[in-house]
Design an enzyme around this catalytic site. Structure first.
Site, mmCIF file in Angstrom:
data_model
loop_
_atom_site.group_PDB
_atom_site.id
_atom_site.type_symbol
_atom_site.label_atom_id
_atom_site.label_comp_id
_atom_site.label_asym_id
_atom_site.label_seq_id
_atom_site.Cartn_x
_atom_site.Cartn_y
_atom_site.Cartn_z
ATOM 1 N N ASP A 175 -4.362 9.386 -3.906
ATOM 2 C CA ASP A 175 -3.042 9.800 -3.766
ATOM 3 C C ASP A 175 -2.780 10.769 -4.699
ATOM 4 O O ASP A 175 -3.793 10.890 -5.549
ATOM 5 C CB ASP A 175 -2.006 8.679 -3.812
ATOM 6 C CG ASP A 175 -2.227 7.873 -5.115
ATOM 7 O OD1 ASP A 175 -3.070 7.918 -5.530
ATOM 8 O OD2 ASP A 175 -1.012 7.318 -5.574
ATOM 9 N N HIS B 227 -10.789 6.797 1.405
ATOM 10 C CA HIS B 227 -9.423 7.257 1.421
ATOM 11 C C HIS B 227 -9.022 8.074 0.260
ATOM 12 O O HIS B 227 -8.446 7.694 -0.883
ATOM 13 C CB HIS B 227 -8.723 5.752 1.183
ATOM 14 C CG HIS B 227 -7.274 5.830 1.409
ATOM 15 N ND1 HIS B 227 -6.775 5.682 2.873
ATOM 16 C CD2 HIS B 227 -6.161 6.029 0.973
ATOM 17 C CE1 HIS B 227 -5.368 5.817 2.891
ATOM 18 N NE2 HIS B 227 -4.718 6.049 1.614
ATOM 19 N N ASP C 146 -16.243 1.557 5.722
ATOM 20 C CA ASP C 146 -16.143 3.018 5.377
ATOM 21 C C ASP C 146 -15.002 3.897 6.378
ATOM 22 O O ASP C 146 -15.646 4.454 7.383
ATOM 23 C CB ASP C 146 -17.428 3.717 5.426
ATOM 24 C CG ASP C 146 -17.627 5.173 5.171
ATOM 25 O OD1 ASP C 146 -16.524 5.592 4.635
ATOM 26 O OD2 ASP C 146 -18.453 5.896 5.715
ATOM 27 N N GLU D 195 -10.884 3.498 -1.167
ATOM 28 C CA GLU D 195 -10.255 4.534 -1.678
ATOM 29 C C GLU D 195 -11.029 4.733 -3.336
ATOM 30 O O GLU D 195 -11.790 3.900 -3.362
ATOM 31 C CB GLU D 195 -8.696 4.078 -2.102
ATOM 32 C CG GLU D 195 -7.862 5.168 -2.802
ATOM 33 C CD GLU D 195 -6.352 5.066 -2.908
ATOM 34 O OE1 GLU D 195 -5.902 3.663 -2.516
ATOM 35 O OE2 GLU D 195 -5.611 6.108 -3.220
#
Ligand code: G3I
Ligand code: 9MR
Length: 573
Positions: A195, A501, A543, A552
């Site tokens: 993120d 991620h 994965d 992530e």
């Protein structure tokens, strides 16, 4: 955004990789004509789990073989076909966390660089390498990952290659969520993870861990460069990379000394490139954990960057003071804030860590008393438990010079007792890995690498090879000696994550993810409700982009990997 094309190219790559593994001599490869294989079940090929990147010449080298009976094996040098070792595996052992029975082939006596083949019978084999260059390249990639995660900077092709991208998140007009009329500039820093938010608590442990690497291995880093924009200046690249984040952290301190918990959007961004993620960003709530974490990091930075010492130290002292006046200010997301919480409500470990760093930097007895007051038992570091970081600093060179000798001796003994428990777990583990059931949490590979950092430090304190073996056994684990068969670092190994991620990697239209990132790793919380091949702690990994709870990547999991690789390489220099 051309997601169909992208996912097709990623899928194609994944298929070709599987094909390559099946068809040639990659790690975990087996020959499919298994009839003559002396394997556990007779008719199945033997599976191997090994470090897929490379061993250093002098480290312990274990290859895990899936079998229910001890096997004899042979190692040949692929350069000339000569057999250089014949041996027998250990007797097999059952690992409940993976529901697998495995034995260990110890090939440590081989120390010459090269590519080797370990064969069981006529048809089953795996290959492994001994190569300092590969480990060195891996180290550089794992620290370069921070450059790829820089906020507020365009990544130039000269440094980023095909992963070049526009700048995102200038963070020049960030609002204060509690006082929306106030805007501030809070640029730079690293994105936390997959993120795009920036969280002080997690930034703090990551930044400290990288500083620890520099402080413990200054010679290793003095000349080391990995092609970042600052590589041509006259300071080591590691100092430049860390500065990028320290500059941001400094902006998170309010005038009264308190530190904002995070800089964030209200919701997680969709999977778009940084420049396209343009939602309003906010600084959110000052808190005790963030302020103490900041104080510890800035006090450490004051030792690392002599020219900025007074600035860093002043910031650290102000944050410490604020925390003394606000000792119980826990952070919790407000209802409209959905991004990472990094919430913690017990602060003794943060007090101990900040006090230790302030003591080591200033030598002032007041901070030593505070250290004594809060210091508890050593533990493996994590974003919510910083006690181990206090020990790392107190026992390193800085502490040896500053602490009273008796005190140093006592803390050293306590720390080694803790490291001994990790050694014991490692020796008793079928995979020779210091991971217990409780370690398989979100970010288990981060736990593994933080254990490794503790063990590497125990080794530095004692030169006892048991610590080194347990330490490198964990590095081998994340590089492929684990029951998923993945080398968890993007771009390094025969079977590595392709679909992490990580918003940039997902959105950039490039088949390979940004290299050098350690995926979170197996754990069976399955908080994302994705499909998993297993529900066991050590094999519940997939994965896929969907799996933010196992796939992530974050700055706090990469940092102890950087540290560990530096520790390994510095020892063999
Ligand atoms: O505190 C409880 C404990 O009381 C309980 O016994 C235990 C049982 O599992 O759970 C503990 O809570 C865990 C919490 O971390 C604190 O350790 C949760 O289960 C666990 O789901 C939670 O995971 C965190 C995750 O965010 C979700 O909040 C990870 O540690 C943390 O690394 C991760 O961090 C995210 C950021 O929020 C956003 N950016 C990406 C980053 C990595 O995924
Ligand atoms: O993408 C988010 C990831 O970066 C975080 O670590 C994770 C945990 O907080 O959350 C992810 O966002 C998910 C959200 O929490 C729930 N809906 C799906 C989102 C991922 O696509």
């Amino acid at each position: 955004m051309n997601t169909k094309l992208l996912s097709f190219s990623k899928l194609a790559m994944s298929l070709s990789l599987v094909f390559a593994i099946g068809a040639c001599s990659g790690v975990n490869s087996t020959n499919s004509t298994a009839s003559s294989a002396p394997a556990d079940s007779g008719s199945h090929p033997v599976e191997f789990y090994a470090n897929q990147v490379g061993f250093l010449p002098l480290q312990q080298k274990h290859i895990v073989v899936r079998t229910s009976q001890a096997l004899t094996y042979r190692v040949t040098n692929t350069a000339n076909g000569q057999t250089i070792l014949e041996g027998a595996t250990s007797s097999p052992d059952y690992w409940a966390l993976a529901d697998q029975t495995v034995a260990v082939a110890d090939v440590s006596s081989i120390t010459a660089p090269g590519l080797y083949r370990l064969s069981v019978g006529d048809t089953d084999y795996t290959t492994f390498r001994i190569s300092a260059q590969r480990v060195s390249a891996l180290h550089d990639a794992t620290i370069k990952a921070y450059y790829y995660n820089r906020a507020g900077m365009a990544l130039d092709p000269a440094f980023a290659g095909k992963w070049h991208r526009e700048a995102g998140h200038p963070d020049t007009h960030v609002l204060n969520l509690n006082k929306p009329q106030v805007s501030l500039a809070s640029p730079k820093g690293w994105y936390d993870a997959g993120d795009y938010n920036k969280y002080i608590v997690n930034s703090g442990i990551s930044t400290y861990t990288l500083m620890r690497a520099y402080l413990d291995f200054p010679d290793f880093y003095a000349q080391r460069r990995w092609n970042i924009p600052e590589s041509t200046n006259n300071q080591p690249d590691l100092l430049d990379e860390i500065s990028w984040n320290l500059d941001w952290m400094l902006t998170m301190q309010d005038q009264d000394g308190g530190v904002f918990h995070k800089l964030t959007t209200l919701n997680f961004a969709p999977a778009v490139m940084p420049a396209e993620a343009t939602e309003q960003r906010y600084v959110v709530a000052k808190g005790t954990a963030a302020s103490l974490n900041f104080a510890a990091v800035m006090a450490t930075a004051a030792r690392m960057y002599p020219q900025q010492q007074s600035n860093f130290l002043a910031a650290a002292k102000k944050a410490w003071q604020w925390a003394l006046e606000n000792p119980q200010m826990a952070y919790k997301n407000a209802q409209n804030v959905k991004t990472g919480e990094y919430g913690d409500s017990s602060f003794n470990d943060e007090f101990a860590w900040a006090a230790s760093e302030l003591f080591l930097t200033t030598g002032e007895q007041g901070y030593l008393s505070e250290t004594e007051r809060y210091l508890g038992s050593p533990a493996t570091p994590g974003w919510s438990n910083t006690m181990g970081l206090a020990y790392l600093s107190l026992l390193a060179d800085e502490g040896r010079k500053t602490l009273p000798a008796q005190r140093y001796k006592l803390l050293r003994a306590r720390f080694l007792d803790y490291a001994d428990t990790l050694v014991k777990t490692s020796k008793n583990s079928p995979f020779r890995t210091a991971l217990a059931a409780k370690d398989f949490v979100w970010g288990s590979n981060g736990v593994a690498m933080n254990h490794a950092m503790i063990l590497a430090s125990a080794y530095r304190l004692t030169n006892n090879p048991d610590y080194h073996h347990a330490f490198t056994g964990l590095v081998d684990y994340v590089l492929g000696k684990n029951p998923t068969g993945y080398s968890y670092v993007t771009g390094f190994g025969e079977q590595t994550p392709l679909f992490i991620h990580h918003r940039q990697s997902q959105a950039d239209g490039i088949a390979e993810p940004v290299p050098g990132f350690l995926a979170g790793g197996a754990q069976n919380g399955q908080q994302d409700h994705c499909r998993y091949p297993s529900s066991l702690p050590a094999t519940s990994y997939t994965d896929s982009w969907c799996s933010y709870s196992t796939n992530e990547v974050t700055i706090n999991w990469n940092a102890p990997l950087v540290y560990s690789l530096a520790a390994m390489l510095a020892r063999e220099d």
